[in-house]
Motif scaffolding. Structure first.
Motif, mmCIF file in Angstrom:
data_model
loop_
_atom_site.group_PDB
_atom_site.id
_atom_site.type_symbol
_atom_site.label_atom_id
_atom_site.label_comp_id
_atom_site.label_asym_id
_atom_site.label_seq_id
_atom_site.Cartn_x
_atom_site.Cartn_y
_atom_site.Cartn_z
ATOM 1 N N PRO A 149 9.903 4.130 6.889
ATOM 2 C CA PRO A 149 10.328 4.672 5.605
ATOM 3 C C PRO A 149 11.037 6.015 5.707
ATOM 4 C CG PRO A 149 7.975 4.954 5.874
ATOM 5 C CD PRO A 149 8.447 4.144 7.051
ATOM 6 N N ASN A 150 11.906 6.234 4.733
ATOM 7 C CA ASN A 150 12.549 7.532 4.560
ATOM 8 C C ASN A 150 11.555 8.431 3.818
ATOM 9 O OD1 ASN A 150 14.023 9.498 2.773
ATOM 10 N ND2 ASN A 150 15.739 8.776 4.017
ATOM 11 N N VAL A 151 11.372 9.654 4.319
ATOM 12 C CA VAL A 151 10.351 10.548 3.743
ATOM 13 C C VAL A 151 10.950 11.874 3.257
ATOM 14 C CG1 VAL A 151 8.427 9.554 5.045
ATOM 15 C CG2 VAL A 151 9.749 11.419 6.074
ATOM 16 N N GLU A 152 12.256 11.866 2.999
ATOM 17 C CA GLU A 152 12.931 13.107 2.552
ATOM 18 C C GLU A 152 12.296 13.694 1.293
ATOM 19 O OE1 GLU A 152 17.557 13.284 2.986
ATOM 20 O OE2 GLU A 152 16.917 11.183 2.917
ATOM 21 N N ALA A 153 11.687 12.820 0.463
ATOM 22 C CA ALA A 153 11.082 13.285 -0.795
ATOM 23 C C ALA A 153 9.985 14.320 -0.551
ATOM 24 C CB ALA A 153 10.521 12.090 -1.565
ATOM 25 N N PHE A 154 9.427 14.338 0.659
ATOM 26 C CA PHE A 154 8.351 15.300 0.955
ATOM 27 C C PHE A 154 8.889 16.658 1.405
ATOM 28 C CE2 PHE A 154 6.242 11.202 1.573
ATOM 29 C CZ PHE A 154 5.110 11.381 0.786
ATOM 30 N N PHE A 155 10.170 16.699 1.791
ATOM 31 C CA PHE A 155 10.692 17.945 2.360
ATOM 32 C C PHE A 155 10.693 19.059 1.304
ATOM 33 C CE2 PHE A 155 13.454 15.467 5.704
ATOM 34 C CZ PHE A 155 12.278 14.946 6.227
ATOM 35 N N LEU A 173 0.830 -1.213 0.000
ATOM 36 C CA LEU A 173 0.000 0.000 0.000
ATOM 37 C C LEU A 173 0.865 1.264 0.000
ATOM 38 C CD1 LEU A 173 -2.720 -1.073 2.614
ATOM 39 C CD2 LEU A 173 -3.067 -0.770 0.154
ATOM 40 N N LEU A 174 1.921 1.219 0.790
ATOM 41 C CA LEU A 174 2.798 2.388 0.911
ATOM 42 C C LEU A 174 3.586 2.624 -0.391
ATOM 43 C CD1 LEU A 174 2.880 4.122 3.435
ATOM 44 C CD2 LEU A 174 4.959 2.954 4.127
ATOM 45 N N ASN A 175 3.923 1.507 -1.054
ATOM 46 C CA ASN A 175 4.658 1.633 -2.316
ATOM 47 C C ASN A 175 3.832 2.316 -3.407
ATOM 48 O OD1 ASN A 175 7.068 0.630 -1.443
ATOM 49 N ND2 ASN A 175 6.645 -1.486 -2.059
ATOM 50 N N GLU A 176 2.511 2.336 -3.211
ATOM 51 C CA GLU A 176 1.650 3.003 -4.200
ATOM 52 C C GLU A 176 1.623 4.521 -3.978
ATOM 53 O OE1 GLU A 176 -2.235 1.273 -4.007
ATOM 54 O OE2 GLU A 176 -1.423 -0.733 -4.393
ATOM 55 N N ILE A 177 2.203 4.970 -2.861
ATOM 56 C CA ILE A 177 2.189 6.414 -2.573
ATOM 57 C C ILE A 177 3.586 6.963 -2.842
ATOM 58 C CG2 ILE A 177 1.610 8.187 -0.854
ATOM 59 C CD1 ILE A 177 0.168 5.955 0.751
ATOM 60 N N PRO A 178 3.732 7.842 -3.854
ATOM 61 C CA PRO A 178 5.071 8.362 -4.135
ATOM 62 C C PRO A 178 5.646 9.108 -2.932
ATOM 63 C CG PRO A 178 3.485 8.994 -5.834
ATOM 64 C CD PRO A 178 2.695 8.385 -4.726
ATOM 65 N N GLY A 179 6.923 8.872 -2.643
ATOM 66 C CA GLY A 179 7.590 9.642 -1.583
ATOM 67 C C GLY A 179 8.042 8.805 -0.395
ATOM 68 N N PHE A 180 7.447 7.619 -0.210
ATOM 69 C CA PHE A 180 7.865 6.776 0.916
ATOM 70 C C PHE A 180 8.868 5.739 0.401
ATOM 71 C CE2 PHE A 180 3.698 8.282 2.269
ATOM 72 C CZ PHE A 180 3.969 8.703 3.559
ATOM 73 N N LYS A 181 10.082 5.807 0.930
ATOM 74 C CA LYS A 181 11.102 4.831 0.511
ATOM 75 C C LYS A 181 11.298 3.852 1.662
ATOM 76 C CE LYS A 181 15.787 5.542 -0.089
ATOM 77 N NZ LYS A 181 16.835 6.497 -0.295
ATOM 78 N N ALA A 205 -3.979 12.674 1.316
ATOM 79 C CA ALA A 205 -3.339 13.843 1.943
ATOM 80 C C ALA A 205 -2.023 14.166 1.238
ATOM 81 C CB ALA A 205 -3.109 13.587 3.414
ATOM 82 N N CYS A 206 -1.263 13.133 0.875
ATOM 83 C CA CYS A 206 0.045 13.366 0.254
ATOM 84 C C CYS A 206 -0.109 13.907 -1.166
ATOM 85 C CB CYS A 206 0.877 12.081 0.237
ATOM 86 S SG CYS A 206 1.450 11.629 1.885
ATOM 87 N N ALA A 207 -1.198 13.545 -1.824
ATOM 88 C CA ALA A 207 -1.423 14.036 -3.189
ATOM 89 C C ALA A 207 -1.583 15.560 -3.211
ATOM 90 C CB ALA A 207 -2.656 13.357 -3.786
ATOM 91 N N LYS A 208 -1.970 16.132 -2.084
ATOM 92 C CA LYS A 208 -2.143 17.601 -2.022
ATOM 93 C C LYS A 208 -0.808 18.327 -1.891
ATOM 94 C CE LYS A 208 -6.553 17.209 0.367
ATOM 95 N NZ LYS A 208 -7.088 17.181 1.730
ATOM 96 N N LEU A 209 0.248 17.562 -1.571
ATOM 97 C CA LEU A 209 1.568 18.200 -1.371
ATOM 98 C C LEU A 209 2.286 18.334 -2.707
ATOM 99 C CD1 LEU A 209 2.677 16.257 1.858
ATOM 100 C CD2 LEU A 209 1.859 18.629 1.736
ATOM 101 N N LYS A 210 2.600 19.552 -3.086
ATOM 102 C CA LYS A 210 3.279 19.780 -4.390
ATOM 103 C C LYS A 210 4.613 20.460 -4.178
ATOM 104 C CE LYS A 210 -0.580 18.711 -6.648
ATOM 105 N NZ LYS A 210 -0.914 17.378 -6.767
#
Ligand code: PMP
Ligand code: GLU
Length: 400
Positions: free
Chosen positions: A329-335, A309-317, A395-400
């Motif tokens: 997971p590493n979440v640096e992609a969201f910073f 499920l998490l792999n389907e959400i971009p940004g969680f490694k 929620a993550c889809a709203k982050l650009k």
């Protein structure tokens, strides 16, 4: 001069417990929070263990117990260590405490003088560094990487040793990463301590039974360092008994004696009823007991589900943890991303954003010594996991 001591003023609140408290409060306000912050099995204690506690009350096990625990319980632990881990200990080397947490605290307070160092590979369990500081020691952190499955190497430990090093602590399976060390890796680490016979190795094995791919290996199996090792374990995770508050330490006789002395002046012997129930728990063979084996199998299925499920959400490694019940997971992609209102600068910002926007409670990696990660506990129903993942995705889809 304030009322509260500097020591306690400087002590941080446990981040796992703080987040769980927050999630309980929000739930009480009517918010539909999914709590993936607390590290405890959502399963109830198996019936056969509960029955022995009821029997203990009826049989009047209601008095003070010996400080290190009933002899019968310590003997059951000795047998468990032989049966499950092929380790030989005497009952005199066991101290039963109010949870593995107290066992850890007993050991740190028993061995540390001011400014002595304790090497802790990060990510580490939330309370290690704070406990060390409370005991006036100095935590020396070794950062490990997700690409190496968050494993510390023997050489990294060697490099961190100084004349002030008193102890090394780690957990396998690890909270928060789920990392499990192999026998070969433990042997390489044991070699470092064979070269440094004055350093104590604290081996936190509380997730022993929640290991999906391999047989549990304890670093105490190596005879050339066994007397330097203190094992920490208990019933909280493997037997779904978090609220009973029962853990133990096993190891070096001098340290054990010191822990008994300390415990005798602080909490005394652990709850008598929990001790009787723990005898039943330790006599059970987890792999052969359906209630326990089913729980572990359920955790493995949930791990696989939640990773996909998490792999389907971009940004969680994320990596694939072999044990415990966490993803880290590493979440640096969201910073640097923003929803137009809030900008995510840190893992803590992301955790707070997901609490507000997705109503999912998590714990920031900062609490575990890794500010680029966040912790998910997947010890909850598959329905909750699916719902949490879909809310997080939205929620993550709203982050650009
Ligand atoms: N060590 C680790 C790695 C843990 O995750 C926990 C869980 N709180 C503990 C120790 C303490 O366990 P207990 O419930 O037995 O105090
Ligand atoms: N071990 C659990 C966790 O990490 C329990 C909470 C705690 O005692 O800190 O969430």
């Amino acid at each position: 001069m304030g009322i509260i001591s500097n020591k306690i003023n400087q002590l941080q609140e446990s981040a796992t417990l703080a987040m769980t408290k927050k999630s309980r409060e929000l739930k009480a306000q009517g918010k539909d929070i999914i709590n993936l912050s607390i590290g405890e099995p959502d399963f109830n204690t198996p019936e056969f263990i509960k029955d022995s506690a009821i029997e203990a009350i009826k049989q009047n096990y209601t008095h003070y117990t010996p400080v290190p625990g009933y002899l019968e319980l310590r003997e059951a632990i000795v047998k468990k260590l032989k049966r499950d881990n092929n380790l030989n200990y005497k009952a005199s080397q066991i101290v039963v405490s109010t949870g593995a947490k107290q066992s850890l605290s007993n050991v740190f307070f028993s061995i540390l003088n001011p400014d002595e160092e304790v090497i802790i590979p990060a990510p580490y369990w939330v309370s290690y560094a704070d406990m060390v500081q409370l005991a006036e020691g100095i935590p020396v952190i070794i950062q490990t990487e997700i690409i190496h499955d968050f494993k510390v190497t023997a050489q990294e430990i060697r490099n961190a040793i100084t004349p002030k090093t008193k102890a090394f602590i780690f957990s396998s399976p690890c909270n928060p990463t789920g990392t499990v060390y192999s026998k070969k890796e433990l042997r390489a680490i044991a070699d470092v301590f064979k070269e440094n016979p004055n350093i104590i190795v604290i081996s936190d094995e509380i997730y022993e039974h929640i290991n999906f791919d391999s047989q549990h290996e304890s670093i105490a199996q190596f005879d050339d360092i066994k007397d330097q090792v203190v094992i920490i374990n208990g019933v909280s995770k493997g037997f779904a008994m978090t609220g009973w508050r029962l853990g133990f330490s096993a190891g070096n006789q001098e340290i054990t004696n010191a822990c008994v002395k300390l415990q005798g002046q602080t909490t005394s012997g652990t709850n008598s009823i929990a001790q009787r129930a723990a005898i039943t728990a330790f006599e059970a063979i987890p792999k052969e007991n359906t209630e326990i084996a089913d729980m572990v199998a359920a955790f493995q299925k949930r791990r696989d589900l939640f990773i996909s499920l998490l792999n389907e959400i971009p940004g969680f490694k994320t990596n694939v943890p072999e044990g415990a019940f966490y993803l880290f997971p590493n979440v640096e992609a969201f910073f640097g991303k923003t929803d137009g209102n809030i900008t995510i600068k840190t893992a803590t910002d992301l955790v707070m954003y997901l609490l507000d926007e997705a109503l999912v409670a998590l714990v920031t990696g900062d609490a575990f010594g890794d500010p680029n990660c966040i912790r998910f506990s997947y010890a909850t129903s598959t329905n909750n996991l699916k719902l949490a993942a879909s809310r997080i995705k939205e929620a993550c889809a709203k982050l650009k």
